[in-house]
Design a protein around this motif. Structure first.
Motif: not given
Length: 178
Positions: A17-28
């Motif tokens: 779960l921790l490593f699959s979390y996407r933050t707003s700094t990631m592109g589409a």
């Protein structure tokens, strides 16, 4: 033995779960983009009725680029290089922050900043919007009170505050205010 198995499965699940979390700094596509830390501080644009302090004749009354000169007529410069008259708007350069672009536009009348408008702020997710809905009015009020880019950061919106100050200084430079 059963406790160890449950602990191990819980740890693995938490890591997934921790490593699959996407933050707003990631592109589409999920990749992170490069972050620019600055921009041309004099890259703002000036559009005024009086043309600016460096009057050189009957031009269009607009300046774009480094802010090294304008065309038009009517405004004068004080001994220290500050604008003593003139009105119009100046748009600051886009400050690229880690959460997104920040850009402001100032309105100038009689050599004073009368309004500051946020043209662009980070809005990649709902949290960005909440932060900026809170921070931008405070930054605007501070800029109007200070009549400069020497304003305090808003707690919880430090990155946006830094970008706001950078774009504000660019707009002030374009308007030839001190």
């Amino acid at each position: 033995m059963r406790r160890i198995t449950i602990w191990l499965l819980s740890t693995v699940a938490a890591l997934v779960l921790l490593f699959s979390y996407r933050t707003s700094t990631m592109g589409a596509g999920g990749e992170t983009g490069a972050v620019a830390t600055g921009s041309d501080p004099g890259g703002g644009t000036w559009s005024g009725a009086d043309g600016g302090p460096d009057a050189s004749g009957g031009g269009t009354g607009s300046s774009t680029g480094s802010g090294s000169g304008t065309t038009g007529g009517g405004s004068s410069t004080g001994g220290d290089g500050s604008t003593t008259g003139g009105s119009g708007t100046a748009t600051g350069s886009v400050a690229q922050t880690r959460w997104g672009p920040v850009q402001v536009r100032i309105t100038v009348a009689a050599g004073k900043i009368t309004d500051v408008t946020a043209v662009q702020v980070p809005d990649g997710n709902r949290r960005d919007q909440e932060i900026n809905d809170y921070a931008v009015p405070i930054l605007r009020q501070e800029a109007l009170a200070a009549q400069s880019a020497r304003i305090d950061s808003v707690s919880g919106a430090t990155v946006t505050s830094d970008g706001y100050r950078e774009s504000l200084q660019s707009a002030i430079d374009a308007a030839h205010l001190r």
